[in-house]
Design a protein around this motif. Structure first.
Motif, PDB file in Angstrom:
ATOM      1  N   THR A  28     -16.302 -34.566 -28.867  1.00  0.00           N
ATOM      2  CA  THR A  28     -16.370 -35.969 -28.440  1.00  0.00           C
ATOM      3  C   THR A  28     -15.240 -36.398 -27.617  1.00  0.00           C
ATOM      4  N   GLU A  29     -14.128 -36.038 -28.306  1.00  0.00           N
ATOM      5  CA  GLU A  29     -12.865 -36.141 -27.635  1.00  0.00           C
ATOM      6  C   GLU A  29     -12.605 -35.604 -26.504  1.00  0.00           C
ATOM      7  N   VAL A  30     -13.106 -34.299 -26.297  1.00  0.00           N
ATOM      8  CA  VAL A  30     -12.971 -33.739 -24.721  1.00  0.00           C
ATOM      9  C   VAL A  30     -13.956 -34.329 -23.828  1.00  0.00           C
ATOM     10  N   VAL A  46      -7.528 -31.052 -19.329  1.00  0.00           N
ATOM     11  CA  VAL A  46      -8.005 -31.711 -20.447  1.00  0.00           C
ATOM     12  C   VAL A  46      -6.968 -31.814 -21.738  1.00  0.00           C
ATOM     13  N   GLN A  47      -6.243 -30.693 -21.794  1.00  0.00           N
ATOM     14  CA  GLN A  47      -5.339 -30.819 -22.927  1.00  0.00           C
ATOM     15  C   GLN A  47      -4.197 -32.018 -22.674  1.00  0.00           C
ATOM     16  N   ALA A  60      -9.956 -24.791 -24.353  1.00  0.00           N
ATOM     17  CA  ALA A  60     -10.801 -23.938 -23.625  1.00  0.00           C
ATOM     18  C   ALA A  60     -12.144 -23.391 -24.442  1.00  0.00           C
ATOM     19  N   THR A  61     -11.718 -23.227 -25.624  1.00  0.00           N
ATOM     20  CA  THR A  61     -12.887 -22.816 -26.819  1.00  0.00           C
ATOM     21  C   THR A  61     -13.814 -23.658 -26.777  1.00  0.00           C
ATOM     22  N   HIS A  67     -20.210 -25.740 -22.831  1.00  0.00           N
ATOM     23  CA  HIS A  67     -20.904 -25.260 -21.583  1.00  0.00           C
ATOM     24  C   HIS A  67     -22.118 -24.596 -22.388  1.00  0.00           C
ATOM     25  N   ASP A  68     -22.065 -23.852 -23.119  1.00  0.00           N
ATOM     26  CA  ASP A  68     -23.083 -23.184 -23.932  1.00  0.00           C
ATOM     27  C   ASP A  68     -24.127 -24.098 -24.553  1.00  0.00           C
ATOM     28  N   LYS A  69     -23.838 -25.253 -24.843  1.00  0.00           N
ATOM     29  CA  LYS A  69     -24.826 -26.177 -25.342  1.00  0.00           C
ATOM     30  C   LYS A  69     -25.234 -26.845 -23.881  1.00  0.00           C
ATOM     31  N   GLY A  70     -24.792 -26.632 -22.884  1.00  0.00           N
ATOM     32  CA  GLY A  70     -25.414 -27.448 -21.739  1.00  0.00           C
ATOM     33  C   GLY A  70     -24.869 -28.646 -21.565  1.00  0.00           C
TER      34      GLY A  70
END
Length: 141
Positions: A28-30, A46-47, A60-61, A67-70
């Motif tokens: 959520t923060e990202v 982002v960092q 990055a993780t 990204h994997d979740k769309g």
């Protein structure tokens, strides 16, 4: 003489380790950083936007998982990727999560029936209004 309380073995800290963040808090923060930027951000961007408290590899993780979740899309930006959210705000994120959960259950009518039966009177009225004619609600325009 040691400063540790007598019931702690030597070598252990007197204070318990900090509690883990609630699930999804970092995501959520990202996402909040991406929404605020209004343009694609690299993990380093982002960092920086988050104040530098997280390692770039952690950021990055998190971005890769989103990204994997769309939830975000990515494009090449030199040797890195730049990320853009695919949902526009927290309400869109919640709606996507609801759709994902609904898609996991083969008995959709029962899931929807149970969901609706637990709605407050106000939420039920709003849902009926939205299903009747969504054009009257600002979130659907």
């Amino acid at each position: 003489m040691s400063d540790l309380p007598p019931d702690l073995p030597p070598g252990l800290p007197a204070d318990p380790p900090s509690a883990r963040r609630p699930a999804g808090e970092l995501e959520t923060e990202v996402l909040a950083a991406l929404w605020a930027a209004r343009h694609p951000l690299t993990p380093q961007d982002v960092q920086t936007a988050l104040g530098g408290g997280l390692a770039r590899t952690t950021v990055a993780t998190i971005l890769a998982r989103l990204h994997d979740k769309g939830t975000v899309e990515r494009t090449r930006a030199g040797r890195a990727y730049a990320y853009t959210p695919t949902v526009q705000d927290p309400a869109g994120l919640a709606a996507r999560r609801m759709h994902t959960e609904l898609g996991r259950e083969p008995d959709r009518p029962t899931v929807l029936a149970r969901f609706v039966s637990d709605l407050s009177g106000e939420d039920e009225r709003l849902l009926r209004e939205l299903l009747g004619d969504g054009r009257d609600h600002p979130a659907t325009s």
